[in-house]
Design an enzyme around this catalytic site. Structure first.
Site, short mmCIF file in Angstrom:
data_model
loop_
_atom_site.label_atom_id
_atom_site.label_comp_id
_atom_site.label_asym_id
_atom_site.label_seq_id
_atom_site.Cartn_x
_atom_site.Cartn_y
_atom_site.Cartn_z
N HIS B 60 -4.24 7.78 -0.32
CA HIS B 60 -3.47 9.18 -0.49
C HIS B 60 -2.19 9.14 -0.87
O HIS B 60 -1.63 7.76 -0.72
CB HIS B 60 -3.56 9.96 0.87
CG HIS B 60 -4.97 10.42 1.40
ND1 HIS B 60 -5.16 11.35 2.31
CD2 HIS B 60 -6.22 10.51 0.68
CE1 HIS B 60 -6.10 11.62 2.53
NE2 HIS B 60 -6.93 11.16 1.56
N GLU B 62 0.65 10.09 -0.10
CA GLU B 62 1.70 10.03 1.14
C GLU B 62 1.60 8.62 1.35
O GLU B 62 2.74 7.66 1.70
CB GLU B 62 1.48 10.65 2.35
CG GLU B 62 1.61 12.16 2.08
CD GLU B 62 0.12 12.67 1.91
OE1 GLU B 62 -0.59 12.15 1.17
OE2 GLU B 62 -0.22 13.90 2.46
N CYS B 90 -2.79 15.11 5.93
CA CYS B 90 -4.04 14.89 6.97
C CYS B 90 -3.45 14.11 8.14
O CYS B 90 -2.34 13.49 8.30
CB CYS B 90 -5.01 14.22 6.24
SG CYS B 90 -4.89 12.54 5.88
N CYS B 93 -2.19 10.28 7.18
CA CYS B 93 -1.06 10.24 6.45
C CYS B 93 0.07 10.65 7.51
O CYS B 93 1.23 10.30 7.86
CB CYS B 93 -0.90 11.23 5.34
SG CYS B 93 -1.97 10.56 3.88
#
Lengths: 154, 154
Positions: B60, B62, B90, B93
């Site tokens: 992801h 992040e 999410c 993260c």
């Protein structure tokens, strides 16, 4: 009953491989946590915590095992895999386990302080099952001895 | 009031950089999410979602921004940093953001379905503050158009 006993033995054998990874972490001065991922009774990934070595909070054993297993299988979903990890995953790792759709998680020692079961109980795949307490004492001792030694020398 | 307005403008300028990252992800066929990490008004990391490209659920925006920022600073704690991300993080993260001790999180669009505020509200650093809705429409449109196009062609 015989089947349950057989599963328990298999779980302990595979958790012993995660413990061996945790010991490698310990020797490197890392918080001693190890993980393996198994697919059709075959270990497809082994990893240990590398947060200090890589200077990266995301380098938990489970995260690296997931990345390695996806690489091995050539697909990002680990639907038919089981994750063995010496300590209850944190919410970050549990989130990754959920994204990877891993359906069975087996852990050794409970993490009361920062485990996912307290902080993010709904992040795993809805069909995932969790088995805790496999080789619990061994996994817990590794952690307790590490933190005890760190307090003494720190 | 003038100070708040100034902060809002600065947040929008920095979020625009995260949006630019999301657009790079979009062009690569990735779910369009981008992130930047800022330390003392300087952008120290930029990243976008790469889960398809890397075949890795952990990739992801992040996560990669956190790894890059720690690498840039030479330390794994991002205590004085602000994370700008186009969509609410999410739980995975958010867990990483918590471990990195990031104290300010600014996001664009809410993620009702899998955002951390619903699934893992307690994982950030206790002193962390969260600002949502910065360039919200732009961030939301990127996501909605992506999923609309995917449904049409999928």
């Amino acid at each position: 009953m015989a089947q349950e006993e057989e599963q328990r033995k298999k779980d302990e054998q595979l958790m012993a491989k995660a413990v061996a990874e945790a010991q490698i972490a310990l020797e490197a001065g890392e918080v001693p946590i190890g993980a393996v991922i198994v697919c059709n009774d075959r270990v497809i990934a082994r990893a240990h915590n590398l947060t200090e070595t890589l200077c990266d909070v995301t380098a938990h054993a489970e995260m690296q095992a997931i990345t390695a297993a996806a690489n091995m299988l050539g697909g990002k979903y680990l639907t038919d895999c089981t994750l063995y990890v010496t300590v209850e995953p944190c919410p970050m790792c549990a989130g990754a386990i959920g994204w990877a759709q891993i359906k069975r998680i087996v852990y050794g020692a409970r993490d009361e302080k920062s485990g996912f079961e307290k902080y993010a109980p709904g992040v795993l795949h809805p069909k995932a099952t969790v088995t805790g307490g496999v080789l619990e004492e061994e996994c817990k001792d590794l952690m307790q001895n590490f933190f005890k030694a760190r307090r003494k020398h720190g």
